[in-house]
Design a protein around this motif. Structure first.
Motif, short mmCIF file in Angstrom:
data_model
loop_
_atom_site.label_atom_id
_atom_site.label_comp_id
_atom_site.label_asym_id
_atom_site.label_seq_id
_atom_site.Cartn_x
_atom_site.Cartn_y
_atom_site.Cartn_z
N SER A 23 27.10 65.96 1.25
CA SER A 23 27.12 67.27 1.86
C SER A 23 25.73 67.89 1.86
N ASN A 24 25.58 69.01 2.54
CA ASN A 24 24.30 69.72 2.52
C ASN A 24 23.97 70.18 1.10
N SER A 28 20.65 69.53 -1.33
CA SER A 28 19.92 70.54 -2.11
C SER A 28 19.74 70.09 -3.55
N VAL A 113 30.55 67.65 6.76
CA VAL A 113 30.17 69.03 7.10
C VAL A 113 31.45 69.82 7.34
N ARG A 154 17.54 73.26 7.49
CA ARG A 154 18.08 71.92 7.22
C ARG A 154 19.59 71.88 7.48
N GLN A 155 20.30 72.90 7.02
CA GLN A 155 21.74 72.94 7.26
C GLN A 155 22.05 72.99 8.75
N LEU A 158 21.36 69.56 10.35
CA LEU A 158 22.35 68.56 9.92
C LEU A 158 23.68 68.78 10.61
N TYR A 159 24.14 70.03 10.65
CA TYR A 159 25.43 70.33 11.27
C TYR A 159 25.38 70.09 12.78
N TYR A 200 16.29 67.03 6.44
CA TYR A 200 17.50 66.28 6.08
C TYR A 200 17.28 64.77 6.24
#
Length: 227
Positions: A23-24, A28, A113, A154-155, A158-159, A200
């Motif tokens: 996951s994001n 992290s 996600v 980044r989130q 990625l999404y 990412y």
């Protein structure tokens, strides 16, 4: 960038977290490890965020818990968001908390996600992701400045890439008076998504390396990864 995109309807948050995919949040944690930092999320902040999202996105699932939260303030803020015209329209048209998984082409790492909201156009060609962020920032400028600090770029990247989406909106919700609501179109901000994509991608490469060499010791992170 990603393939084998799969929806997982009706998964709860707990079931989503139990999936073995990356996951994001995992990224992290990996970033903190590589930079030699001790990442200690605030339990009260986590409880507040989870409760706010439930009250806003899926009020039928919301209930007060034993966690220390300003419950009345949180519930009033969720009502405020749900009544705001733009947010009300997104909530009406969007699907909340739908888990997706996909596989990163370059590394073979499986990711998961779970966007706050996913709005798909009637033709199915346009897919917009909406992410709600509560904030203590005093104005929109400070909220935008915090976006890089918290790796929102980044989130977003990625999404967008995992879901093959076309737009990513970040909605900032001010926790204190005057409870302003700010809409930031991450896909329209110059360089924002590109920077997040570099972040990412670098972390997924390091994650894949950890999978191959699980005893690998943390090494200094390249500046490009910390950017």
């Amino acid at each position: 960038m990603f393939y084998n995109l799969t929806q997982h309807p009706d998964l709860t948050q707990a079931q989503h977290r139990a999936l073995p995919h990356v996951s994001n949040t995992d990224l992290s944690n990996l970033k903190a490890e590589l930079m030699g930092q001790l990442r200690r999320p605030n339990p009260e902040a986590l409880a507040y965020g989870a409760a706010f999202h439930a009250a806003t996105l899926e009020p039928h699932t919301y209930a007060r818990t034993a966690d220390r939260c300003p419950w009345a303030q949180l519930e009033a803020l969720a009502r405020h968001v749900r009544r705001q015209r733009y947010c009300r329209d997104l909530l009406y048209r969007g699907t909340a908390e739908l888990t997706h998984t996909a596989i990163h082409v370059d590394t073979g790492v499986a990711v998961k996600v779970r966007p706050d909201l996913l709005v798909v156009s009637p033709t199915g060609r346009a897919r917009t992701i909406i992410d709600f962020k509560t904030t203590s920032c005093q104005d929109f400028a400070h909220f935008l400045a915090s976006a890089e600090q918290y790796d929102y770029d980044r989130q977003a990247a990625l999404y967008l890439d995992a879901l093959q989406a076309t737009r990513f909106l970040i909605i900032g919700v001010q926790k204190r008076n005057p409870h302003q609501i700010w809409v930031f179109d991450a896909t329209a901000a110059a360089g924002f998504i590109e920077q997040g994509r570099r972040k990412y991608s670098a972390l997924l490469r390091r994650y894949a390396l950890h999978q191959v060499r699980p005893t690998l010791q943390a090494t200094p992170m390249p500046l490009a990864l910390a950017a």
